[in-house]
Design an enzyme around this catalytic site. Sequence first.
Site, mmCIF file in Angstrom:
data_model
loop_
_atom_site.group_PDB
_atom_site.id
_atom_site.type_symbol
_atom_site.label_atom_id
_atom_site.label_comp_id
_atom_site.label_asym_id
_atom_site.label_seq_id
_atom_site.Cartn_x
_atom_site.Cartn_y
_atom_site.Cartn_z
ATOM 1 N N SER A 185 -1.115 5.211 -0.832
ATOM 2 C CA SER A 185 -0.880 5.369 0.253
ATOM 3 C C SER A 185 0.488 3.632 1.811
ATOM 4 C CB SER A 185 -2.006 5.058 1.597
ATOM 5 O OG SER A 185 -1.881 5.229 2.791
ATOM 6 N N LYS A 210 0.129 9.475 -2.730
ATOM 7 C CA LYS A 210 -0.494 9.701 -1.083
ATOM 8 C C LYS A 210 0.011 9.237 -0.643
ATOM 9 C CE LYS A 210 -4.566 9.085 0.488
ATOM 10 N NZ LYS A 210 -4.399 9.481 2.008
#
Length: 271
Positions: A185, A210
């Site tokens: 992320s 992600k």
Amino acid sequence: IASDVEANSPAANGGIKPRDIFVEVDGFRFDDKATPDDVASKLRGPVDSKVGVVMERDGKTLDYILQRQKITVTSVKTYMSEKAGVGKVGVIRIKSFSGTTADTVKKAIEDLKKKGAVAFVLDVRNNPGGLLPGGIDTASLFLDANKPVVFEVNKSGQVKATETFAPGIDLESPVVVLANCNTASAAEVMSAALKENGRAKLVGEQTFGKGIVQTIRQLSYNNGGVAITVQRYETPLHNDINKSGIPVDIESKDCTSDDALTCIPKEAFGK
């Protein structure tokens, strides 16, 4: 995978150790598609409530009952190390990104330089992400003005570009980002920004992948919820990293040493 179990936390006091694998939390079993955020959402709950956790360690299943408590996570840790052929290297370990991470890293850079650091390592192994602005602002510390950091693409295809506004505080020192398969992320956004702008070498393992933002929409009659993807990230070179991750420049697999420099060859610093 449990990483950097915080000292005096319910997990540490209960016996969970770094590198233990989460199997189940309160009866919810995780599959190979589960993300660090999925695990965290199941672990959180009211203070003093209890949560059942099933972990795997060395092929054995271990059961724990933990009592939830407020914890203060030290998200940034720094130390000075030395690499033959490079010199003094300032290591900045970032465990997750928050709204204050960039300011903390900025101060760390300044302090490490005063101690003689000639190069830097940003250690984001096992960093699940956190707040996107924290990753963007941290990358910006090492980038010149008007450099692309990330593109956010919504479900309608509209693109929001984020660039640096001003020169960062260090545009010259060699920088290495150390990542692994659990780097995700916002940590991937920072890593890609530094790698694809040619500012840092990425060392370690291909990252988690992600690259989407999701929201949970509750179903009626308390029948749970459904995750809806509202936007995705693209790197400065418009790569979509979701489910694929970021390939490294130099591979260093399964390196779990607390001293990040043992995982990094001197060539990564351009030496």
